[in-house]
Design a protein around this motif. Structure first.
Motif, PDB file in Angstrom:
ATOM      1  N   GLU A   1       1.803 -12.393  13.861  1.00  0.00           N
ATOM      2  CA  GLU A   1       1.843 -10.949  14.076  1.00  0.00           C
ATOM      3  C   GLU A   1       0.521 -10.473  14.692  1.00  0.00           C
TER       4      GLU A   1
ATOM      5  N   HIS B   1     -14.855   0.051  10.270  1.00  0.00           N
ATOM      6  CA  HIS B   1     -14.401  -0.894   9.239  1.00  0.00           C
ATOM      7  C   HIS B   1     -13.959  -2.183   9.897  1.00  0.00           C
TER       8      HIS B   1
ATOM      9  N   GLU C   1      -5.166   1.033   2.685  1.00  0.00           N
ATOM     10  CA  GLU C   1      -4.923  -0.022   3.680  1.00  0.00           C
ATOM     11  C   GLU C   1      -5.077   0.528   5.077  1.00  0.00           C
TER      12      GLU C   1
ATOM     13  N   GLY D   1      -0.644  -7.337  14.310  1.00  0.00           N
ATOM     14  CA  GLY D   1      -1.264  -6.353  13.419  1.00  0.00           C
ATOM     15  C   GLY D   1      -2.123  -7.017  12.352  1.00  0.00           C
ATOM     16  N   SER D   2      -2.676  -6.190  11.491  1.00  0.00           N
ATOM     17  CA  SER D   2      -3.634  -6.670  10.491  1.00  0.00           C
ATOM     18  C   SER D   2      -3.291  -6.137   9.106  1.00  0.00           C
ATOM     19  N   VAL D   3      -3.558  -6.928   8.107  1.00  0.00           N
ATOM     20  CA  VAL D   3      -3.567  -6.454   6.720  1.00  0.00           C
ATOM     21  C   VAL D   3      -4.867  -7.006   6.152  1.00  0.00           C
ATOM     22  N   PRO D   4      -5.926  -6.180   6.210  1.00  0.00           N
ATOM     23  CA  PRO D   4      -7.280  -6.696   6.015  1.00  0.00           C
ATOM     24  C   PRO D   4      -7.501  -7.470   4.715  1.00  0.00           C
TER      25      PRO D   4
ATOM     26  N   HIS E   1       0.836  -1.206   0.000  1.00  0.00           N
ATOM     27  CA  HIS E   1       0.000   0.000   0.000  1.00  0.00           C
ATOM     28  C   HIS E   1       0.867   1.250   0.000  1.00  0.00           C
TER      29      HIS E   1
ATOM     30  N   ASP F   1       6.194   1.266   6.547  1.00  0.00           N
ATOM     31  CA  ASP F   1       4.766   0.916   6.414  1.00  0.00           C
ATOM     32  C   ASP F   1       4.086   1.908   5.497  1.00  0.00           C
TER      33      ASP F   1
ATOM     34  N   GLY G   1       6.780  -7.225   9.228  1.00  0.00           N
ATOM     35  CA  GLY G   1       8.166  -7.021   9.623  1.00  0.00           C
ATOM     36  C   GLY G   1       8.811  -8.313  10.088  1.00  0.00           C
TER      37      GLY G   1
ATOM     38  N   ARG H   1      -8.873  -6.748  17.975  1.00  0.00           N
ATOM     39  CA  ARG H   1      -8.031  -7.574  17.100  1.00  0.00           C
ATOM     40  C   ARG H   1      -8.540  -8.992  17.210  1.00  0.00           C
TER      41      ARG H   1
HETATM   42  N1  BES Z   1       1.865  -2.938   8.049  1.00  0.00           N
HETATM   43  C1  BES Z   1       0.766  -2.900   8.942  1.00  0.00           C
HETATM   44  C2  BES Z   1       0.442  -4.256   9.558  1.00  0.00           C
HETATM   45  C3  BES Z   1       1.494  -4.637  10.570  1.00  0.00           C
HETATM   46  C4  BES Z   1       1.466  -4.067  11.797  1.00  0.00           C
HETATM   47  C5  BES Z   1       2.510  -5.491  10.246  1.00  0.00           C
HETATM   48  C6  BES Z   1       2.457  -4.349  12.713  1.00  0.00           C
HETATM   49  C7  BES Z   1       3.494  -5.773  11.137  1.00  0.00           C
HETATM   50  C8  BES Z   1       3.478  -5.190  12.381  1.00  0.00           C
HETATM   51  C9  BES Z   1      -0.444  -2.377   8.226  1.00  0.00           C
HETATM   52  O1  BES Z   1      -0.164  -1.325   7.363  1.00  0.00           O
HETATM   53  C10 BES Z   1      -1.360  -1.802   9.262  1.00  0.00           C
HETATM   54  O2  BES Z   1      -0.958  -0.981  10.021  1.00  0.00           O
HETATM   55  N2  BES Z   1      -2.594  -2.240   9.247  1.00  0.00           N
HETATM   56  C11 BES Z   1      -3.595  -1.688  10.087  1.00  0.00           C
HETATM   57  C12 BES Z   1      -4.900  -2.126   9.495  1.00  0.00           C
HETATM   58  C13 BES Z   1      -6.090  -1.321   9.879  1.00  0.00           C
HETATM   59  C14 BES Z   1      -5.929   0.148   9.818  1.00  0.00           C
HETATM   60  C15 BES Z   1      -7.284  -1.775   9.082  1.00  0.00           C
HETATM   61  C16 BES Z   1      -3.423  -2.175  11.496  1.00  0.00           C
HETATM   62  O3  BES Z   1      -2.969  -3.302  11.740  1.00  0.00           O
HETATM   63  O4  BES Z   1      -3.738  -1.394  12.385  1.00  0.00           O
END
Ligand code: BES
Ligand code: ZN
Length: 457
Positions: A397, A363, A154, A399-402, A87, A121, A183, A329
């Protein structure tokens, strides 16, 4: 004679960093509407860039909001096709205490790290993939077909990418999907993410009187909405750090003892947590190790709280409303919409009659777990060893990648989460960084991965 791709990358190191700096200068903040023009500028920059390295059918695809950048190169008939996702949008800066040491949109190199919003990111990772493909194209030995899908939403939930993926499943068809948006633990501890959590992002609004009141005249007789909101929020966890929303854990899949043992080989320690975050102590759900609390357990977080007077000085006010941003989460097999409904029901059930409340789902996205025993994962592990000098560990991980879940279900292709950031890159926070060594190692890894995949046919 054409250079081999690794020599090409070596020879263009400085130029590539310069291009990344150019890309990072564009403040493509997708969640704030006043940056919509910059988001578009980043999309155009990217499309021009993809065309300049020899990608074909480059397109800035319009959506209801921010555009999607698509490009392809299908010049290796019979070879596997890889869909590469990333993204180009970034998170807001939000730096009330002035903690950024340099302008977030004027990239600065210090001690081998490039500091800028979006560095890790995800612009640095997007360029890592693009430059790997450029090097392979320039070497004349492109081992795979490539499609790029780089989105601009994203960080605000990928709302318009879902229908694009569903409606373009044929155009996006691929043998492998590579997602570069995660990461590693660190450059010295390479790791590959095989699980991402899902997300349900909500807003809780509490209202009381019709308008702000004098806190002396009415305080004590009108229930203060700020107080009512924190009373509600304070009931969402118990003293064991568990979420109290009824039904919240009902669908949480049990993780096998083997998998937990495997994950325990790369634990998060209290010491490391304190070093990375500065928090005085660890916190969370009892009965689970720290890396399990983020990797395999669902959580509920307050992302923001506003009400009443928060500017300079004082104002004796009893605010008319209070607002919280709250997100959960999620892990397999929880359903984001169901969780949002449970939270909403719970908030309604504990809202006292002295105020009113409303919960809105802003969302949501599904969790994703990828198969660690696939041949693609083996190829990725070998590629990481080549790029970073060590066999990577496998981690889940927080975090999220929807969109990852949608790639799995709409494209029926294995996904590899090929991340090149580091755990302490401070994404979403001040002084976000991307290591230049991660950029270089990432290009090597990606090139190697495509070579292995191509050789295997
Ligand atoms: N790159 C991150 C996901 C991520 C977070 C990977 C921490 C590794 C470590 C991604 O861009 C992100 O921040 N996603 C958001 C999604 C949300 C806004 C729908 C997230 O996880 O908060
Ligand atoms: Zn992000």
């Amino acid at each position: 004679m054409n250079p081999n791709p690794y020599e090409y990358v070596e020879a263009h190191r400085e130029a590539f960093v310069g291009e990344l700096i150019e890309f990072l200068r564009i403040p493509s903040i997708s969640t704030l509407s006043e940056y919509a023009g910059d988001v578009r500028r980043a999309a155009t920059w990217l499309a021009d860039h993809l065309a300049s390295i020899g990608m074909q059918r480059v397109e800035v695809v319009e959506t209801a909001r921010h555009p999607i950048v698509y490009a392809e190169w299908l010049g290796a008939p019979g070879a596997p096709t890889v869909l590469i996702y990333g993204h180009y949008d970034v998170q807001p800066v939000d730096d009330p205490e002035g903690q950024w040491l340099s302008d977030p949109f004027e990239p600065d190199i210090r001690a081998g790290n490039l500091y800028a919003r979006g560095a890790t990111d995800d612009k640095g990772q997007v360029l890592t993939q693009i430059k790997a493909v450029q090097a392979l194209l320039a070497s004349g030995e492109m081992p795979v077909n490539v499609k790029f899908v780089i989105e601009g939403e994203e960080e605000s939930g990928s709302t318009n990418l879902y229908p694009f993926v569903e409606q373009n499943a044929e155009r996006l068809a691929a043998d492998i999907v590579v997602v570069s948006d995660t990461g590693m633990k660190s450059l010295a501890e390479p790791s590959i993410v095989y699980g991402l959590r899902g997300l349900a992002y909500m807003e809780i609004e509490v209202r009381g009187p019709e308008h702000d009141l004098h806190s002396g005249s009415y305080g004590g007789v009108v229930h203060n909405p700020a107080q009512a909101l924190v009373e509600i929020l304070a009931q969402m966890h118990d003293d064991q750090g568990r979420v109290t929303v009824p039904g919240f854990y009902d669908r949480v899949a049990v993780v096998s003892a083997e998998e937990r043992a495997e994950l325990a080989k790369t634990p998060m320690t209290v010491e490391r947590l304190r070093r990375e975050t500065g928090a005085p102590a660890a916190w969370g759900e009892t009965g689970y190790a720290l890396h399990e609390r983020t990797g395999i357990r669902p959580t509920l977080e307050i992302n923001g709280l506003v009400s009443g007077w928060i500017s300079e000085g004082t104002k004796t006010v009893l605010p008319a409303k209070a607002l919280a941003k709250v997100s959960c989460r999620l892990v397999p097999d929880q359903d984001a919409q169901e969780i949002a409904a449970l939270v909403s029901d719970f908030v309604r059930s504990i809202t006292p009659p002295t105020v009113t409340s409303a919960v809105r789902l802003l969302h949501h996205g599904r969790w994703a777990v990828v198969d660690v025993s696939s041949p693609e994962m083996q190829a990725a592990r070998d590629a990481y060893e080549f790029g970073f000098g060590k066999q990577p560990t496998l981690v889940r991980e927080g975090g999220s990648v929807p969109i990852v879940g949608a790639f799995q279900s709409a494209l029926h292709a294995p996904v590899i989460l090929m991340g090149f950031g580091q755990q302490d890159d401070n994404l979403h926070g001040p002084n976000e960084k991307f290591a230049l060594a991660g950029f270089a190692g990432g290009m090597k890894t990606a090139i190697k991965f495509y070579q292995i995949i191509g050789q295997r046919g």
